[in-house]
Design an enzyme around this catalytic site. Sequence first.
Site, PDB file in Angstrom:
ATOM      1  N   LEU A 114       0.864  -1.172   0.000  1.00 23.27           N
ATOM      2  CA  LEU A 114       0.000   0.000   0.000  1.00 23.27           C
ATOM      3  C   LEU A 114       0.901   1.222   0.000  1.00 23.27           C
ATOM      4  O   LEU A 114       1.951   1.233   0.656  1.00 23.27           O
ATOM      5  CB  LEU A 114      -0.897   0.029   1.245  1.00 23.27           C
ATOM      6  N   ASP A 115       0.493   2.256  -0.733  1.00 20.89           N
ATOM      7  CA  ASP A 115       1.264   3.494  -0.730  1.00 20.89           C
ATOM      8  C   ASP A 115       1.346   4.059   0.686  1.00 20.89           C
ATOM      9  O   ASP A 115       0.484   3.793   1.529  1.00 20.89           O
ATOM     10  CB  ASP A 115       0.615   4.528  -1.648  1.00 20.89           C
ATOM     11  N   THR A 116       2.362   4.865   0.927  1.00 21.05           N
ATOM     12  CA  THR A 116       2.539   5.474   2.249  1.00 21.05           C
ATOM     13  C   THR A 116       1.311   6.283   2.654  1.00 21.05           C
ATOM     14  O   THR A 116       0.909   6.282   3.824  1.00 21.05           O
ATOM     15  CB  THR A 116       3.782   6.382   2.252  1.00 21.05           C
TER      16      THR A 116
END
Length: 250
Positions: A114-116
């Site tokens: 998952l993206d930050t």
Amino acid sequence: MNTTGDATDGEGVRLQKVLADAGIGSRRACERLISDGRVKVNGKTVSWFGERVHPRTDEIQVDGRKIETWHEFRYYALNKPLDVESTMAPGRGTRTLIDFVEDLTERIYHVGRLDTDTEGLILLTNDGELAHRLTHPSFGVTKTYLADVPGPIARDLGRRLRSGIVLDDGPVKVDGFSLVEQSGRRALVEVVLHEGRKHIVRRLLKEVGHPVRRLARTGFGPVQLGRLKPGGVRALTEKEVAALYKAVGL
């Protein structure tokens, strides 16, 4: 709860998977061993590689040699908070997934990323075959996202997204779309898709005029985030593990 490699269903695990997990060879090589009559289960030769076995209790031999097939597989769900990197390595001034699972004694890995700036459900496991299939696009395992976007939402948006939207790197279709809530210029929408391209949900919604303000993954295949708090970790139930196995054909 400790879940194991044979906790898929009452019928056990496919024999070729058990052999491959034991390091005998690739799945295809293990299928050849079985079809050649070189594998025995509880003293009986098995020539059909669709046979299901229970690694914890069944004795399996290859060319007369007993194979150690019992592996302690673990499966967890983590609710990744915002501003946390999807890596099991220690961060340099930033938090990573390892900060939330350091109490676990076994070595586990995250299934996908998952993206930050995206929060929500991440699966963790040491079952490499399952992890590979869950992330490989050919198995079509869907992920569900909840996005906070500017409203109002046009009535035909779901139809447009299901029909396909062309992005810079090619077209994308969603598997599902629904309006969860709408109030004035704010809306919550649910997006279901099996795409794995980078920032795909954000790029998709921006393309149709609804740039994402906040994004959370709420489902990975049959596993749901539910009421798990940000930063919380829980073991998957046997039912959830069985559903994941079924979703990828194991």
